[in-house]
Design a protein around this motif. Structure first.
Motif, PDB file in Angstrom:
ATOM      1  N   ALA A 101      -9.549  -4.383  -9.036  1.00 37.97           N
ATOM      2  CA  ALA A 101      -9.327  -3.091  -9.681  1.00 37.97           C
ATOM      3  C   ALA A 101     -10.634  -2.590 -10.287  1.00 37.97           C
ATOM      4  O   ALA A 101     -11.340  -3.349 -10.954  1.00 37.97           O
ATOM      5  N   PRO A 102     -11.021  -1.338 -10.026  1.00 44.24           N
ATOM      6  CA  PRO A 102     -12.281  -0.813 -10.573  1.00 44.24           C
ATOM      7  C   PRO A 102     -12.312  -0.901 -12.098  1.00 44.24           C
ATOM      8  O   PRO A 102     -11.314  -0.643 -12.769  1.00 44.24           O
ATOM      9  N   ARG A 103     -13.471  -1.291 -12.627  1.00 38.60           N
ATOM     10  CA  ARG A 103     -13.647  -1.389 -14.076  1.00 38.60           C
ATOM     11  C   ARG A 103     -14.733  -0.454 -14.591  1.00 38.60           C
ATOM     12  O   ARG A 103     -15.035  -0.437 -15.777  1.00 38.60           O
ATOM     13  N   ALA A 104     -15.353   0.296 -13.683  1.00 38.23           N
ATOM     14  CA  ALA A 104     -16.413   1.218 -14.080  1.00 38.23           C
ATOM     15  C   ALA A 104     -16.309   2.486 -13.247  1.00 38.23           C
ATOM     16  O   ALA A 104     -15.675   2.491 -12.179  1.00 38.23           O
ATOM     17  N   ALA A 105     -16.927   3.550 -13.727  1.00 39.09           N
ATOM     18  CA  ALA A 105     -16.815   4.843 -13.052  1.00 39.09           C
ATOM     19  C   ALA A 105     -17.457   4.842 -11.674  1.00 39.09           C
ATOM     20  O   ALA A 105     -17.085   5.658 -10.819  1.00 39.09           O
ATOM     21  N   ASP A 106     -18.389   3.930 -11.436  1.00 44.41           N
ATOM     22  CA  ASP A 106     -19.080   3.919 -10.141  1.00 44.41           C
ATOM     23  C   ASP A 106     -18.425   2.969  -9.140  1.00 44.41           C
ATOM     24  O   ASP A 106     -18.989   2.710  -8.078  1.00 44.41           O
ATOM     25  N   GLU A 107     -17.247   2.420  -9.435  1.00 41.55           N
ATOM     26  CA  GLU A 107     -16.581   1.477  -8.556  1.00 41.55           C
ATOM     27  C   GLU A 107     -15.407   2.104  -7.820  1.00 41.55           C
ATOM     28  O   GLU A 107     -14.668   2.929  -8.385  1.00 41.55           O
TER      29      GLU A 107
END
Length: 310
Positions: A47-53
């Motif tokens: 699951a993405p944890r940052a805006a760039d993921e």
């Protein structure tokens, strides 16, 4: 003009980490972007944890295509390490599936976008050619017929949806990257520093190397160079034999190299993968040279020295 937006898979590996650093900290990605660092999108399997993921799952062939919207380039570097484990049937399936399934999913995702990227840089390897002996081999050579050659053929063919969508698709066929943090050389450095290094097998087999610095510069060259598509060898201009590699490691590290590893011992220790270690590939980066790429570390000595200081 806005900065480029570049998506990367495999951004935590040896090459991906270095490319990410180069794009974030280095010069602009193209001449027209002077002073502008590119926006980076990292494809991750959690699951993405940052805006760039952006989430993707290569095994299940799913990609959050919406997260790739607006990307100018997609650089696909993910795949199970060829030398990370003994080649059981199960691990050979993992080597193949991690490349072929992931590439197919990503190629279909970029092809589905209303505005697809300008370029899809899809990793491959000089394993495509099989054992070439002492024959100088450029991108016009046919594929080999061993396990890795068949994997590379399927890997590149899996990018067909991107090619058919008219996206400029480039296959960097990577050689042996000279780096301390991973890959084949990452295993060599500790041994040679301890004075335990030596030739592998006869030592007459050619190793087509490239410094990590030059590999990253070449990847950026592929992104920027509009006339490049299809296979491009990422190797230094003059491959050397394993015997010459052994001598160079001894010279640069100031260590003796008295411990050869005979072929039977390698086969006992590594299984089928030993045949890859003992094979010879004298691969020439003809298309890079034809498009004006300049190597910073053209010799094996300078490539090794670069790895020690990076």
């Amino acid at each position: 003009m806005a900065a480029m937006r570049i998506a990367i898979t495999g951004s935590t590996g040896l090459i991906g980490t270095a490319l990410l650093h180069s794009l974030r900290e280095g010069s602009a990605a193209r001449p027209s972007d002077t002073g502008k660092r590119p926006d980076i999108v990292r494809l991750v399997r959690r699951a993405p944890r940052a805006a760039d993921e952006v989430r993707w799952d290569p095994a299940r062939q799913t990609v959050d295509a919406a997260g790739l919207a607006g990307c100018d380039a997609v650089v696909h570097l993910a795949g199970a390490g060829v030398g990370d484990h003994r080649w059981t049937d199960a691990y050979k399936r993992e080597i193949r599936d991690s490349r072929v399934l992931g590439t197919a999913a990503l190629a279909e995702a970029v092809a589905s976008l209303d505005t697809p990227p300008r370029v899809f840089v899809c990793g491959s390897a000089i394993g495509f050619y099989g054992d070439t002996g002492d024959r100088r081999t450029d991108e016009s050579a046919p594929p080999g017929d061993d396990f890795l050659a068949r994997v590379c053929v399927d890997w590149e063919e899996a990018a067909a949806p991107a090619v058919e969508a008219g996206i400029r698709t480039v296959f960097p066929r990577t050689g042996l990257v000279v780096g301390r943090q991973g890959g084949a050389w990452g295993r060599l450095f500790p041994l040679f520093k301890l004075g335990l290094g030596g030739r592998l097998g006869s030592g007459r087999q050619y190793w087509s190397f490239i410094s990590l610095h030059d590999h990253i510069a070449a990847l950026r060259h592929l992104i920027d160079t509009e006339e490049l598509s299809g296979p491009v060898n990422l190797t230094a201009p003059e491959p050397v034999t394993n015997r010459e590699v052994t001598a160079a490691m001894g010279r640069v590290l100031h260590r003796p190299t008295p411990f050869p590893a005979p072929a039977p011992a390698l086969r006992l220790a590594l299984g089928e993968f030993a045949d890859n270690v003992l094979s010879s590939q004298r691969v020439i980066p003809q298309r890079l040279l034809n498009t004006g790429f300049t190597f910073t570390h053209p010799t094996v000595d300078t490539a090794i020295q670069s790895a020690l200081t990076s």
